[in-house]
Design a protein around this motif. Sequence first.
Motif, PDB file in Angstrom:
ATOM      1  N   ARG A 113       0.928  -1.192   0.074  1.00 47.62           N
ATOM      2  CA  ARG A 113      -0.092   0.156  -0.031  1.00 47.62           C
ATOM      3  C   ARG A 113       0.733   1.184  -0.031  1.00 47.62           C
ATOM      4  O   ARG A 113       0.491   2.448   0.475  1.00 47.62           O
ATOM      5  N   LEU A 114       2.050   1.126  -0.518  1.00 53.29           N
ATOM      6  CA  LEU A 114       2.702   2.545  -0.775  1.00 53.29           C
ATOM      7  C   LEU A 114       2.247   3.515  -1.511  1.00 53.29           C
ATOM      8  O   LEU A 114       1.461   3.116  -2.490  1.00 53.29           O
ATOM      9  N   GLN A 115       2.124   4.627  -1.135  1.00 47.74           N
ATOM     10  CA  GLN A 115       1.660   5.774  -1.881  1.00 47.74           C
ATOM     11  C   GLN A 115       2.823   6.638  -2.544  1.00 47.74           C
ATOM     12  O   GLN A 115       3.465   7.163  -1.747  1.00 47.74           O
ATOM     13  N   PRO A 116       2.864   6.544  -3.649  1.00 45.83           N
ATOM     14  CA  PRO A 116       4.062   7.300  -4.475  1.00 45.83           C
ATOM     15  C   PRO A 116       3.961   8.838  -3.941  1.00 45.83           C
ATOM     16  O   PRO A 116       4.948   9.616  -3.849  1.00 45.83           O
ATOM     17  N   HIS A 121       6.599  13.521  -1.772  1.00 47.81           N
ATOM     18  CA  HIS A 121       6.550  14.602  -0.750  1.00 47.81           C
ATOM     19  C   HIS A 121       7.589  14.732   0.019  1.00 47.81           C
ATOM     20  O   HIS A 121       8.334  15.536   0.359  1.00 47.81           O
ATOM     21  N   TRP A 122       7.769  13.475   0.800  1.00 44.61           N
ATOM     22  CA  TRP A 122       8.729  13.021   1.776  1.00 44.61           C
ATOM     23  C   TRP A 122      10.610  13.397   0.894  1.00 44.61           C
ATOM     24  O   TRP A 122      11.414  14.116   1.897  1.00 44.61           O
ATOM     25  N   ALA A 123      10.433  12.957  -0.067  1.00 48.43           N
ATOM     26  CA  ALA A 123      11.683  13.111  -0.760  1.00 48.43           C
ATOM     27  C   ALA A 123      12.062  14.581  -0.818  1.00 48.43           C
ATOM     28  O   ALA A 123      13.317  15.148  -0.697  1.00 48.43           O
ATOM     29  N   THR A 124      11.116  15.511  -1.220  1.00 50.19           N
ATOM     30  CA  THR A 124      11.458  16.814  -1.440  1.00 50.19           C
ATOM     31  C   THR A 124      11.979  17.533  -0.198  1.00 50.19           C
ATOM     32  O   THR A 124      12.650  18.243   0.015  1.00 50.19           O
ATOM     33  N   GLN A 125      11.305  17.047   1.103  1.00 44.13           N
ATOM     34  CA  GLN A 125      11.514  17.520   2.359  1.00 44.13           C
ATOM     35  C   GLN A 125      13.005  17.149   2.705  1.00 44.13           C
ATOM     36  O   GLN A 125      13.616  18.009   3.167  1.00 44.13           O
TER      37      GLN A 125
END
Length: 211
Positions: A113-116, A121-125
């Motif tokens: 159930r991963l949500q791209p 969003h996390w990667a940007t942070q």
Amino acid sequence: MSAPSPSASFISVLVLAGGGSSRMGTDKALLEVNGRPLLRQVYDVAVRCSPLVYVVTPWRDRYRAILPSDCRFIQETPAPAGEPPYGPLIGFWQGLAHVETDWVLVLACDLPRLQPSQLQHWATQVLSDNTEAIAHLPQGPKGWEPLCGFYHRHCRPSLETYLAQGGRSFQGWLAQQPVQALRLEETDAAAMLFNCNTPADLAQVRTSGYP
């Protein structure tokens, strides 16, 4: 399929597929949810976060047929015969040696159930981080969620020291390191951390879609 996020070229992804699936009783990476093997589902999410995706496994021949022909594999060296299995921390360490980007996203192969959008969003942070953190991870009831998060490649020396001292636990290593918490953006987003370890887990996600 949407294009990778703008941060994609600065992050690699390691998909860990070296576990023995002892609680499942069969190779969980090959089990299907919604008509696709779990490993393929995770891989398809990973390539939406970065084109630099590596599957870390001792069994590349087992998985070739379910992954794209251009999939990059990193050969994981298993524990010698007669010794306990190494576990995911050593799989991560072996994969990390091949990473050239500053940051690496680590994903277990059993997260249906991963949500791209959440990962992007996390990667940007993470890429805007100016702290001393060696990892950015979500937190669960039992502590850090180490198999769905981001690590700076400069964590390798501390990891090697920990392994040389006989450490084998992600939680034990992370307890000694500066780690930044990642927040799930939606109230139901915690479902993306659900992993399939047992036949009951698999049945639950197949019948309900979410845990």
